[in-house]
Design a protein around this motif. Structure first.
Motif, PDB file in Angstrom:
ATOM      1  N   ALA A   1     -38.122  93.130 -63.618  1.00 49.00           N
ATOM      2  CA  ALA A   1     -36.586  93.081 -63.475  1.00 49.00           C
ATOM      3  C   ALA A   1     -35.894  91.618 -64.036  1.00 49.00           C
ATOM      4  CB  ALA A   1     -36.202  93.124 -61.826  1.00 49.00           C
ATOM      5  N   ARG A   2     -36.739  90.651 -63.960  1.00 49.21           N
ATOM      6  CA  ARG A   2     -36.409  89.527 -64.381  1.00 49.21           C
ATOM      7  C   ARG A   2     -36.516  89.115 -65.923  1.00 49.21           C
ATOM      8  NH1 ARG A   2     -39.276  88.186 -59.697  1.00 49.21           N
ATOM      9  NH2 ARG A   2     -40.958  87.269 -61.014  1.00 49.21           N
ATOM     10  N   ALA A   3     -37.292  89.930 -66.650  1.00 47.91           N
ATOM     11  CA  ALA A   3     -37.314  89.578 -67.961  1.00 47.91           C
ATOM     12  C   ALA A   3     -36.117  89.856 -69.063  1.00 47.91           C
ATOM     13  CB  ALA A   3     -38.690  90.835 -68.435  1.00 47.91           C
ATOM     14  N   ALA A   4     -36.180  89.242 -69.984  1.00 47.00           N
ATOM     15  CA  ALA A   4     -35.127  89.568 -71.060  1.00 47.00           C
ATOM     16  C   ALA A   4     -34.982  91.002 -71.482  1.00 47.00           C
ATOM     17  CB  ALA A   4     -35.321  88.512 -72.057  1.00 47.00           C
ATOM     18  N   GLU A   5     -36.035  91.757 -71.382  1.00 45.92           N
ATOM     19  CA  GLU A   5     -36.103  93.109 -72.095  1.00 45.92           C
ATOM     20  C   GLU A   5     -36.883  94.074 -71.161  1.00 45.92           C
ATOM     21  OE1 GLU A   5     -38.055  92.604 -75.921  1.00 45.92           O
ATOM     22  OE2 GLU A   5     -36.139  91.707 -76.826  1.00 45.92           O
ATOM     23  N   VAL A   6     -36.481  95.367 -71.216  1.00 45.70           N
ATOM     24  CA  VAL A   6     -36.951  96.114 -70.545  1.00 45.70           C
ATOM     25  C   VAL A   6     -37.731  97.108 -71.377  1.00 45.70           C
ATOM     26  CG1 VAL A   6     -36.794  98.222 -68.768  1.00 45.70           C
ATOM     27  CG2 VAL A   6     -35.466  96.123 -68.378  1.00 45.70           C
ATOM     28  N   ARG A   7     -38.958  97.726 -71.214  1.00 43.84           N
ATOM     29  CA  ARG A   7     -39.624  98.470 -72.165  1.00 43.84           C
ATOM     30  C   ARG A   7     -39.961  99.725 -71.427  1.00 43.84           C
ATOM     31  NH1 ARG A   7     -41.185  96.188 -76.986  1.00 43.84           N
ATOM     32  NH2 ARG A   7     -40.999  94.109 -77.155  1.00 43.84           N
ATOM     33  N   LEU A   8     -39.533 101.124 -72.198  1.00 40.13           N
ATOM     34  CA  LEU A   8     -39.656 102.289 -71.827  1.00 40.13           C
ATOM     35  C   LEU A   8     -40.794 102.940 -72.519  1.00 40.13           C
ATOM     36  CD1 LEU A   8     -36.125 103.208 -70.090  1.00 40.13           C
ATOM     37  CD2 LEU A   8     -38.120 102.361 -69.102  1.00 40.13           C
ATOM     38  N   GLY A   9     -41.976 102.995 -72.633  1.00 40.54           N
ATOM     39  CA  GLY A   9     -42.868 103.506 -73.744  1.00 40.54           C
ATOM     40  C   GLY A   9     -43.002 104.890 -73.503  1.00 40.54           C
ATOM     41  N   VAL A  10     -42.504 105.493 -72.426  1.00 41.05           N
ATOM     42  CA  VAL A  10     -42.798 106.913 -72.020  1.00 41.05           C
ATOM     43  C   VAL A  10     -41.760 107.768 -72.811  1.00 41.05           C
ATOM     44  CG1 VAL A  10     -44.394 106.710 -70.389  1.00 41.05           C
ATOM     45  CG2 VAL A  10     -41.964 107.016 -69.819  1.00 41.05           C
ATOM     46  N   LEU A  11     -40.649 107.342 -73.037  1.00 39.91           N
ATOM     47  CA  LEU A  11     -39.516 108.206 -73.485  1.00 39.91           C
ATOM     48  C   LEU A  11     -39.323 108.040 -74.868  1.00 39.91           C
ATOM     49  CD1 LEU A  11     -36.815 107.099 -70.405  1.00 39.91           C
ATOM     50  CD2 LEU A  11     -38.521 109.403 -70.753  1.00 39.91           C
TER      51      LEU A  11
ATOM     52  N   PHE B   1     -33.132 108.716 -75.110  1.00 39.34           N
ATOM     53  CA  PHE B   1     -32.234 107.571 -74.411  1.00 39.34           C
ATOM     54  C   PHE B   1     -30.981 107.312 -74.922  1.00 39.34           C
ATOM     55  CE2 PHE B   1     -31.717 103.145 -73.407  1.00 39.34           C
ATOM     56  CZ  PHE B   1     -31.607 103.171 -71.867  1.00 39.34           C
ATOM     57  N   ARG B   2     -30.885 107.421 -76.186  1.00 41.53           N
ATOM     58  CA  ARG B   2     -29.506 107.450 -76.862  1.00 41.53           C
ATOM     59  C   ARG B   2     -28.438 108.458 -76.349  1.00 41.53           C
ATOM     60  NH1 ARG B   2     -31.131 108.101 -81.534  1.00 41.53           N
ATOM     61  NH2 ARG B   2     -31.474 106.023 -82.055  1.00 41.53           N
ATOM     62  N   THR B   3     -29.099 109.643 -76.111  1.00 42.63           N
ATOM     63  CA  THR B   3     -28.151 110.907 -75.422  1.00 42.63           C
ATOM     64  C   THR B   3     -27.892 110.328 -74.082  1.00 42.63           C
ATOM     65  OG1 THR B   3     -29.150 112.650 -76.615  1.00 42.63           O
ATOM     66  CG2 THR B   3     -28.159 113.102 -74.570  1.00 42.63           C
ATOM     67  N   THR B   4     -28.588 109.585 -73.364  1.00 43.03           N
ATOM     68  CA  THR B   4     -28.668 109.332 -72.088  1.00 43.03           C
ATOM     69  C   THR B   4     -27.269 108.200 -71.939  1.00 43.03           C
ATOM     70  OG1 THR B   4     -30.715 109.721 -71.358  1.00 43.03           O
ATOM     71  CG2 THR B   4     -29.513 108.284 -69.988  1.00 43.03           C
ATOM     72  N   LEU B   5     -27.314 107.285 -72.732  1.00 42.40           N
ATOM     73  CA  LEU B   5     -26.120 106.343 -72.866  1.00 42.40           C
ATOM     74  C   LEU B   5     -25.043 106.904 -73.176  1.00 42.40           C
ATOM     75  CD1 LEU B   5     -28.200 103.240 -74.611  1.00 42.40           C
ATOM     76  CD2 LEU B   5     -27.735 103.649 -72.192  1.00 42.40           C
ATOM     77  N   GLN B   6     -25.043 107.793 -74.292  1.00 43.30           N
ATOM     78  CA  GLN B   6     -23.742 108.614 -74.578  1.00 43.30           C
ATOM     79  C   GLN B   6     -23.342 109.346 -73.352  1.00 43.30           C
ATOM     80  OE1 GLN B   6     -25.272 110.811 -77.781  1.00 43.30           O
ATOM     81  NE2 GLN B   6     -24.215 109.708 -79.325  1.00 43.30           N
ATOM     82  N   VAL B   7     -23.845 109.990 -72.628  1.00 45.09           N
ATOM     83  CA  VAL B   7     -23.246 110.747 -71.546  1.00 45.09           C
ATOM     84  C   VAL B   7     -23.074 109.661 -70.334  1.00 45.09           C
ATOM     85  CG1 VAL B   7     -23.990 112.361 -69.499  1.00 45.09           C
ATOM     86  CG2 VAL B   7     -24.922 112.820 -72.130  1.00 45.09           C
ATOM     87  N   LEU B   8     -23.753 108.529 -70.066  1.00 45.37           N
ATOM     88  CA  LEU B   8     -23.317 107.799 -69.230  1.00 45.37           C
ATOM     89  C   LEU B   8     -21.910 107.114 -69.361  1.00 45.37           C
ATOM     90  CD1 LEU B   8     -26.589 106.244 -68.025  1.00 45.37           C
ATOM     91  CD2 LEU B   8     -25.532 108.238 -67.141  1.00 45.37           C
ATOM     92  N   ARG B   9     -21.510 107.037 -70.813  1.00 42.12           N
ATOM     93  CA  ARG B   9     -20.498 106.165 -71.158  1.00 42.12           C
ATOM     94  C   ARG B   9     -19.388 107.493 -71.212  1.00 42.12           C
ATOM     95  NH1 ARG B   9     -23.749 102.753 -75.673  1.00 42.12           N
ATOM     96  NH2 ARG B   9     -24.379 101.025 -74.300  1.00 42.12           N
ATOM     97  N   GLY B  10     -19.493 108.551 -70.888  1.00 47.44           N
ATOM     98  CA  GLY B  10     -18.436 109.370 -70.758  1.00 47.44           C
ATOM     99  C   GLY B  10     -18.277 110.351 -72.184  1.00 47.44           C
TER     100      GLY B  10
END
Length: 438
Positions: free
Chosen positions: A43-53, A58-67
């Motif tokens: 949680a304190r790192a400069a980056e978060v890594r999601l190796g399983v997705l 994830f691009r679709t997720t961000l698009q939906v969350l932004r409306g």
């Protein structure tokens, strides 16, 4: 790295780097909410890594969350979005997938939801399949998905007669709800209307497998009925519920995203622009944004998680507007310039709206249909129907759009045999058709 709520977060997914608003991820994703409040080193790192997705998911997720409303057509895109919705615990993405259900992808999404444990998506897909053609269920691959679909009850079309309470006629056989027995191709009586209720110029809608009646009038003076009424098919019972703050008749009632909306209408023969929203859990009404103009009996439909109404304007213009809950505003969608006559409705099917009217003016007994595609905003004219009669009602299901002409007691969609609920033909504003009950 800034730790404030407006700080950007860098996320590595599938070898690609994404930058997203920290507050957005915390608000809409249970995974990030827990991560950033856990105190863990990640949680304190400069980056978060999601190796399983996947990066695409994830691009679709961000698009939906932004409306945004990304078009997901390929099976791989849908599966990646389901995986992200489950892993990130993103209800908004899961809801977007529910709104994206079609006969082409419902089996795929049902199987994926069963595999990843997205219950709401599984339930919506199962109901979609249960109400559709039998071939849809045959496409399911997982036994648990097939079992869940088989356990659901199919929905039914319901027709509501439109009498007004009159002394001496309270037991009139016209005071009925009818449902369509699709296997026998006939209408059956479901229940009798409450003696105090009037569906003349009332708003009628379904929400949460219940049917609601709001407003309605008594007599030539158009005295507004004070109470609303709710029918629960599970118990076969009616119960009263509060009416909107503003008395209204000829209002459009819509069940949408857990709320009832009473849209426009008239009072004391004056059209209104006010709109009220009813919360069934809190049992209370509240005002939301007014319509752009006063209107009564406005056509209304919802598609892909969006609520639309159709408004008449001078110079042969029909305006389609959309209600956006977050800014609480009615937003313009499209304008149709067509010669108008009388009577129109709007039907949603897949990603399109069908605006149906009795026109053009030189041939007003024919039904003209315009199709507005919500994806790219184009408008096309459909084939003109030769059905003749009075006011129009409509509905859409499984690849077809139906119109109902209201000049008899229980008119029916053209694909079913005409059914008469009671054997009588009382004067009526016309049936109200919906498909609520399972």
């Amino acid at each position: 790295m800034p730790r404030g709520p407006e700080a950007a977060v860098q996320v590595w997914v599938g070898g690609q780097l994404f930058e997203a608003e920290r507050a957005l991820l915390v608000e809409h994703c249970g995974f990030f909410h827990g991560l950033f409040r856990s105190g863990m080193r990640e949680a304190r790192a400069a980056e978060v890594r999601l190796g399983v997705l996947s990066a695409s998911g994830f691009r679709t997720t961000l698009q939906v969350l932004r409306g945004e409303r990304p078009a997901l057509a390929a099976a791989e895109e849908l599966l990646q979005a389901v995986e992200c919705a489950a892993f990130l615990q993103a209800p908004a993405l899961a809801r977007f997938l529910e709104h994206s259900l079609t006969s082409d992808n419902c089996a795929l999404l049902c199987d994926a939801a069963a595999a990843f444990g997205l219950h709401d998506l599984l339930h919506s897909a199962a109901l979609f399949i249960r109400d559709g053609a039998r071939e849809l269920a045959a496409e399911l691959a997982l036994p648990e998905a097939r079992a869940y679909v088989a356990a659901q009850r199919p929905s039914s079309y319901v027709a509501v007669s439109t009498p007004t309470p009159t002394p001496g006629f309270l037991e009139d056989a016209s005071r009925t709800l009818c449902y369509l027995d699709e296997e026998e191709d006939a209408w059956r009586t479901l229940a009798a209307l409450p003696l105090e209720a009037s569906t003349m110029l009332a708003g009628v809608a379904t929400l949460g497998n219940k049917l609601y009646i709001v407003g309605g009038v008594r007599g030539a003076s158009k005295e507004v009925v004070e109470l609303g009424f709710c029918y629960d098919p599970d118990g076969g019972t009616w119960r009263p519920f509060p009416s909107p703050h503003q008395p209204r008749y000829d209002t459009t009632l819509a069940g949408f995203e857990g709320y009832l909306y009473a849209i426009g209408g008239e009072f004391q023969r004056t059209p209104m622009s006010s709109v009220e929203r009813y919360d069934p859990a809190a049992r209370c009404w509240s005002f939301v944004a007014d319509l752009p103009q006063p209107a009564a009996g406005v056509p209304c439909a919802h598609a892909r998680g969006r609520l639309f109404v159709c408004l008449w304007r001078p110079a042969d213009t029909t305006a389609v507007v959309e209600y956006a809950a977050r800014p609480d505003a009615w937003l313009p969608v499209a304008e149709l310039r067509r010669p108008q006559s009388y009577g129109h409705c709007m039907v949603a099917h897949r990603d399109s709206l069908y605006v149906v009217r009795n026109g053009p003016s030189d041939d007003f007994l024919h039904c003209a249909i315009d199709c507005l595609n919500l994806g790219h905003g184009s408008v096309t004219r459909c084939r003109q129907s030769s059905q003749q009669g009075g006011a129009l009602h409509g509905g859409g299901a499984w690849g077809h759009v139906y119109t109902v002409t209201a000049y008899s007691r229980c008119s029916t969609p053209s694909r079913v045999a005409p059914g008469d609920c009671s054997g009588k033909k009382p004067a009526s504003r016309g049936p109200v058709l919906c498909r609520p009950f399972s």
